[in-house]
Design an enzyme around this catalytic site. Structure first.
Site, PDB file in Angstrom:
ATOM      1  N   LYS A 159      41.240  38.166  51.011  1.00 53.52           N
ATOM      2  CA  LYS A 159      40.177  39.030  50.258  1.00 53.52           C
ATOM      3  C   LYS A 159      38.952  39.537  50.834  1.00 53.52           C
ATOM      4  O   LYS A 159      38.495  40.425  50.756  1.00 53.52           O
ATOM      5  CB  LYS A 159      40.402  38.477  48.820  1.00 53.52           C
ATOM      6  CG  LYS A 159      41.732  38.377  48.041  1.00 53.52           C
ATOM      7  CD  LYS A 159      41.471  37.968  46.834  1.00 53.52           C
ATOM      8  CE  LYS A 159      40.811  36.648  46.566  1.00 53.52           C
ATOM      9  NZ  LYS A 159      41.850  35.429  47.164  1.00 53.52           N
ATOM     10  N   ARG A 193      41.061  37.175  36.807  1.00 51.74           N
ATOM     11  CA  ARG A 193      42.128  36.111  36.966  1.00 51.74           C
ATOM     12  C   ARG A 193      42.796  35.565  35.793  1.00 51.74           C
ATOM     13  O   ARG A 193      43.801  34.793  35.764  1.00 51.74           O
ATOM     14  CB  ARG A 193      41.199  34.734  37.361  1.00 51.74           C
ATOM     15  CG  ARG A 193      40.730  34.853  38.706  1.00 51.74           C
ATOM     16  CD  ARG A 193      40.071  33.465  39.150  1.00 51.74           C
ATOM     17  NE  ARG A 193      39.281  33.780  40.401  1.00 51.74           N
ATOM     18  CZ  ARG A 193      39.269  32.624  41.260  1.00 51.74           C
ATOM     19  NH1 ARG A 193      39.546  31.423  40.984  1.00 51.74           N
ATOM     20  NH2 ARG A 193      38.426  33.063  42.342  1.00 51.74           N
TER      21      ARG A 193
END
Length: 192
Positions: free
Chosen positions: A14, A89
């Site tokens: 990422k 998340r």
């Protein structure tokens, strides 16, 4: 405005891909990990709380994370767009982010999910830990972070899939090949 979420487990790439996307699309990078590390380094009250939470291998509570993100977005109103790295998340975080961005008239454009096997992740993070010495890459904490991702965080994907925003990209291979795949998805979204 181009608002992207880059998604994947610890070690998926990422950070690497975010840097490339930031350069190409002139986005403002919002990494919850970087924000947390900044607060920890500066020994803010929030940083002390976050430090203990992360040291225990747990996720920072939504209320703290969301407040920090809102401040970061407000402080960068002139940005061409944002790339969210390490957030959301949970579905609750995704809903809160959507609510905030939609109120500004700038919803999430696309969610880019890097698909990487657990074996590959373990190898990548072991290598990264040797180079960077990041405390959150220690073997015991790493195992907990990967478990956290596969037990909790991955459930955010169906939320974005139901909105037609989820794009899965093979995260194994050459960095440039992965970047080209990401760019192709973004360019198609921008053209709509």
């Amino acid at each position: 405005m181009l608002n992207l979420v880059i998604f994947g487990p610890p070690g998926a790439g990422k950070g690497t891909q975010s840097e490339k996307l930031i350069d190409k699309y002139e986005l403002h990078h919002i990494s919850t990990g970087d924000m947390f590390r900044g607060h920890i380094k500066n020994q803010t009250e929030l940083g002390k709380q976050v430090s203990q939470i992360i040291a225990d291998g747990n996720l920072v509570p939504d209320s703290i994370t969301i407040a920090m993100l809102e401040q970061e977005i407000e402080a960068n109103k002139n940005a061409k767009g944002f790339i969210f790295d390490g957030f959301p998340r949970t579905v609750a975080q995704a809903e809160a982010l959507d609510q905030f961005l939609e109120a500004t008239g700038q919803p999430i454009t696309a969610v880019l999910a890097l698909d990487v096997s657990e074996i590959e992740l373990t190898q990548r993070i072991a290598k990264r830990q040797e180079i960077s010495g990041r405390a959150d890459d220690a073997a015991d904490k790493l195992k907990k972070r990967i478990e956290e991702y596969f037990n909790k965080t991955i459930h955010v994907l169906p939320y974005y899939e139901s909105q037609g925003k989820l794009n899965k990209i093979d995260g194994i291979g050459e960095i440039e090949t992965i970047f080209a795949s990401l760019s192709e998805v973004i360019d198609a979204k921008k053209a709509v």
